[in-house]
Scaffold this motif. Structure first.
Motif, mmCIF file in Angstrom:
data_model
loop_
_atom_site.group_PDB
_atom_site.id
_atom_site.type_symbol
_atom_site.label_atom_id
_atom_site.label_comp_id
_atom_site.label_asym_id
_atom_site.label_seq_id
_atom_site.Cartn_x
_atom_site.Cartn_y
_atom_site.Cartn_z
ATOM 1 N N PRO A 214 0.821 -1.229 0.000
ATOM 2 C CA PRO A 214 0.000 0.000 0.000
ATOM 3 C C PRO A 214 0.849 1.272 0.000
ATOM 4 O O PRO A 214 0.489 2.261 -0.633
ATOM 5 C CB PRO A 214 -0.809 -0.124 1.308
ATOM 6 N N TYR A 215 1.981 1.235 0.718
ATOM 7 C CA TYR A 215 2.854 2.412 0.752
ATOM 8 C C TYR A 215 3.510 2.643 -0.597
ATOM 9 O O TYR A 215 3.780 3.789 -0.978
ATOM 10 C CB TYR A 215 3.911 2.245 1.841
ATOM 11 N N LEU A 216 3.784 1.558 -1.335
ATOM 12 C CA LEU A 216 4.345 1.692 -2.678
ATOM 13 C C LEU A 216 3.373 2.429 -3.586
ATOM 14 O O LEU A 216 3.768 3.299 -4.369
ATOM 15 C CB LEU A 216 4.677 0.318 -3.251
ATOM 16 N N MET A 217 2.092 2.083 -3.494
ATOM 17 C CA MET A 217 1.084 2.755 -4.307
ATOM 18 C C MET A 217 1.009 4.248 -3.961
ATOM 19 O O MET A 217 0.917 5.101 -4.851
ATOM 20 C CB MET A 217 -0.281 2.105 -4.094
ATOM 21 N N LYS A 218 1.066 4.562 -2.662
ATOM 22 C CA LYS A 218 1.027 5.967 -2.255
ATOM 23 C C LYS A 218 2.259 6.708 -2.762
ATOM 24 O O LYS A 218 2.174 7.847 -3.228
ATOM 25 C CB LYS A 218 0.940 6.068 -0.729
#
Length: 306
Positions: A214-218
């Motif tokens: 999820p942090y990669l997407m952000k």
């Protein structure tokens, strides 16, 4: 000729990096809400649509290069830079001023997966169409920026560079999108692959992937937005000679500072480009918002009169 094509393709790839980052983030987000077993087919469908977009755009760009004066390409390039800056500002405005709408839309997508009455085939079609429309705009940006790089080259070189950059960007973007959207599946498989008490390294890796995805997407979303200001602002700076000479003079002065002048100069140039991009994007955003409000007010006045 191959050397020229390789060099020009590399230069074009650098200049279109901002569009690439945004394209990557947008397309990865477009797949959100699709059943896990259908993620790769959806990505493949959008990738084919992206190739069709470029098959349309590349001949149009070459025709403009052959049959129109150079200022037309420069004007299109400036419009593309303005659009990148505007889109970046629109994203920020949507994030900070319409966060409730964004949250509601995300909940709607999640509920679609568990709601039996939702037509998943129709949902997929809508997502694919929306992603291809978005890709058309971003592909046009890539083609125009690349065309601006090869304007003074022979026709065959222009053609081969445009084809090369189109293929590289399509394969790069959708290959990475396919990998990103399957990260959660990879993490889950690693977690479940080892029996209890064994394979702790696999399980640890799986949990790490699941927690960081999820942090990669952000990060992709933030990096894509920042890159839009950098690339769009850079296009505008280079397209306005007085502004370009001003920034160039300031950057050269900073570069003479010892011992870290070159690092400071590079950072300063990016900062100038970003500031110009934010200012230009804000002006366009305010202008478009004002036009929309004026049209809405006019329509309401006409309805009241009738």
């Amino acid at each position: 000729m191959l050397d020229d094509i390789a060099v020009l393709t590399k230069v074009a790839a650098k200049k279109t990096a901002g569009v690439l980052g945004d394209d990557l983030a947008l397309n990865a987000q477009q797949v959100t809400g699709v059943d896990a077993s259908r993620e790769l087919p959806v990505v493949w469908a959008v990738a084919k649509g992206s190739l069709v977009n470029k098959v349309i755009l590349v001949p149009v760009a070459l025709a403009l290069s052959v049959f129109t004066p150079a200022w037309v390409i420069i004007t299109l390039l400036m419009i593309g830079g303005l659009y990148l800056c505007y889109e970046g500002c629109e994203k920020l405005a949507h994030k900070f001023f319409h966060s409730a709408e964004a949250t509601a839309h995300e909940k709607e997508l999640r509920s679609a997966l568990v709601e039996p009455t939702v037509d998943m085939v129709e949902l997929e079609k809508q997502k694919i169409k929306g992603a291809i429309r978005t890709d058309f705009i971003l592909s046009a940006e890539i083609v125009v920026i690349t065309l601006g790089t090869v304007t003074n080259s022979p026709f065959l070189t222009q053609l081969l560079v445009l084809v090369s950059i189109s293929l590289l960007m399509t394969i790069g973007v959708y290959g990475l999108v396919a990998g990103i959207v399957k990260l959660d599946d990879l993490g889950t498989r690693l977690v479940k692959s080892a029996p209890d008490g064994t394979g702790t390294f696999k399980q640890t890796t799986g949990f790490a992937i699941l927690s960081t995805a999820p942090y990669l997407m952000k990060f992709l979303s933030i990096a894509g937005t920042a890159a839009m200001f950098l690339v769009g602002g850079g296009i505008l700076v280079h397209g306005v000679p007085p502004l370009h000479h001003l920034v160039e003079g300031i950057v050269h002065s900073i570069a003479e500072i010892e011992p870290a002048g070159h690092i400071l100069a590079g950072t300063s140039e990016m900062l100038f480009n970003a500031v110009i991009g934010i200012v230009a994007g804000t002006m366009v955003l305010v202008l478009i918002a004002g036009v929309k409000r004026l049209r809405r007010t006019t329509a309401e006045s006409e309805d009241t009169y009738h």
